[in-house]
Design an enzyme around this catalytic site. Structure first.
Site, PDB file in Angstrom:
ATOM      1  N   ASP A  30      -6.513   3.631  -2.792  1.00 38.91           N
ATOM      2  CA  ASP A  30      -6.623   3.363  -1.347  1.00 38.91           C
ATOM      3  C   ASP A  30      -8.068   3.409  -0.887  1.00 38.91           C
ATOM      4  O   ASP A  30      -8.478   2.626  -0.025  1.00 38.91           O
ATOM      5  CB  ASP A  30      -5.773   4.361  -0.557  1.00 38.91           C
ATOM      6  CG  ASP A  30      -6.116   5.820  -0.874  1.00 38.91           C
ATOM      7  OD1 ASP A  30      -6.651   6.103  -1.963  1.00 38.91           O
ATOM      8  OD2 ASP A  30      -5.812   6.687  -0.029  1.00 38.91           O
TER       9      ASP A  30
ATOM     10  N   THR B 276       3.097   9.488   2.297  1.00 41.45           N
ATOM     11  CA  THR B 276       4.067   9.595   3.384  1.00 41.45           C
ATOM     12  C   THR B 276       4.737   8.268   3.689  1.00 41.45           C
ATOM     13  O   THR B 276       5.954   8.214   3.902  1.00 41.45           O
ATOM     14  CB  THR B 276       3.384  10.128   4.662  1.00 41.45           C
ATOM     15  OG1 THR B 276       2.736  11.377   4.356  1.00 41.45           O
ATOM     16  CG2 THR B 276       4.409  10.354   5.767  1.00 41.45           C
TER      17      THR B 276
ATOM     18  N   ASP C 207       0.862  -1.187   0.000  1.00 44.96           N
ATOM     19  CA  ASP C 207       0.000   0.000   0.000  1.00 44.96           C
ATOM     20  C   ASP C 207       0.899   1.238   0.000  1.00 44.96           C
ATOM     21  O   ASP C 207       1.581   1.519   0.985  1.00 44.96           O
ATOM     22  CB  ASP C 207      -0.915  -0.009   1.223  1.00 44.96           C
ATOM     23  CG  ASP C 207      -1.689   1.295   1.374  1.00 44.96           C
ATOM     24  OD1 ASP C 207      -2.124   1.843   0.349  1.00 44.96           O
ATOM     25  OD2 ASP C 207      -1.845   1.765   2.520  1.00 44.96           O
ATOM     26  N   VAL C 208       0.910   1.963  -1.116  1.00 37.96           N
ATOM     27  CA  VAL C 208       1.804   3.105  -1.280  1.00 37.96           C
ATOM     28  C   VAL C 208       1.039   4.401  -1.024  1.00 37.96           C
ATOM     29  O   VAL C 208       0.134   4.769  -1.786  1.00 37.96           O
ATOM     30  CB  VAL C 208       2.407   3.140  -2.705  1.00 37.96           C
ATOM     31  CG1 VAL C 208       3.427   4.270  -2.824  1.00 37.96           C
ATOM     32  CG2 VAL C 208       3.033   1.801  -3.051  1.00 37.96           C
TER      33      VAL C 208
ATOM     34  N   ASP D 256     -10.056   7.394   6.825  1.00 33.17           N
ATOM     35  CA  ASP D 256      -8.661   6.982   6.706  1.00 33.17           C
ATOM     36  C   ASP D 256      -7.759   8.181   6.989  1.00 33.17           C
ATOM     37  O   ASP D 256      -7.712   9.138   6.220  1.00 33.17           O
ATOM     38  CB  ASP D 256      -8.394   6.435   5.302  1.00 33.17           C
ATOM     39  CG  ASP D 256      -7.012   5.792   5.176  1.00 33.17           C
ATOM     40  OD1 ASP D 256      -6.176   5.967   6.081  1.00 33.17           O
ATOM     41  OD2 ASP D 256      -6.770   5.117   4.163  1.00 33.17           O
TER      42      ASP D 256
END
Length: 255
Positions: free
Chosen positions: A109, A10, A6-7, A130
């Protein structure tokens, strides 16, 4: 076993799964300038730490909100893990019905979080909050349709902007103060940021509930979820592994 990545803007979060079991997970800084080989060395070291050889990986899935890194990570997967990765985006099976004006605009995401929330909490109505570089609110109706949501500057962005734009204010550590009335500058800033952000979350969620005309279950995820959730009245559960679980589910649906 397979690897989920999961990119975020930060951090990059990685998870090693064996079936539905999360064996190991890691969080590293997102570095847009890092090369394939630099990431390769890092991945190799993490796998050594987990005592799992890269050769055991049967597949890779990537979700990214940082387009410049996609080519690097895809090449990393092929060169070091010997698998062409699944990439969350157009053409991949998610099982999610998007009621967005332009589905291609929905961040990977947000899709992954929605898939995991529906699977783990039995459909809607749901709101997933999130807490990342940006804080996103994603809404799922009672039929399991993804409706959209809201995006606000993340806590880190807001805190850094306060430091950069107000000459006399220091850069502070994000932690919850004991009182809302700060007796010094650091505590005053912490109170404003933490309690102010909690109030923002409650305000947006309550407006969403009125617009949906039903009371959704509210789940929080992301690095700062624990810090803020305890100060809200609307967040019911914190699930720090929600995004990794969503990637696992999507990986399985594409086998």
């Amino acid at each position: 076993m397979f690897l989920v990545i999961d990119v975020g803007n930060t951090n990059i979060v990685l998870g090693i799964y064996r079936g539905r079991e999360l064996l190991h997970h890691f969080r590293i800084s997102t570095n847009r300038q890092a090369t394939v080989d630099e990431y390769g060395v890092l991945i190799h070291n993490l796998f050594e730490l987990a005592r799992i050889p890269e050769s055991k990986m049967e597949g890779v899935i990537i979700s990214s909100v940082v387009p410049p890194l996609m080519h690097v990570l895809e090449e990393l997967s092929v060169k070091y893990l010997h698998h062409k990765p699944l990439v969350v985006g157009p053409g991949i099976k998610t099982g999610l019905n998007l009621r967005y004006e332009n589905p291609r605009e929905v961040g990977a995401d947000r899709i992954v979080n929605a898939v995991a929330a529906i699977e783990q909490y039995g459909g809607g109505p749901l709101v997933v909050v999130d807490f990342g570089t940006a804080t996103t609110f994603d809404c799922i109706d009672a039929q399991g349709n993804y409706l959209g949501g809201a995006i606000v500057p993340g806590i880190g962005i807001s805190t850094e902007a306060l430091y950069q734009r107000a000459s006399k204010l220091p850069r502070i550590e994000l932690e919850k103060p004991k009182k809302v009335i700060g007796r010094n500058t650091v505590h005053a800033m912490q109170a404003g940021i933490i309690f102010g952000y909690a109030g923002q979350v409650d305000g947006i969620v309550e407006r969403i509930a009125r617009e949906m005309n039903e009371k959704p279950k509210v789940i929080a995820t992301g690095g700062l979820a624990e810090l803020i959730a305890s100060e809200t009245r609307t967040i019911e559960e914190v699930n720090p592994r929600l995004t990794l679980e969503g990637l696992r589910i999507i990986y399985e649906r594409n086998q």
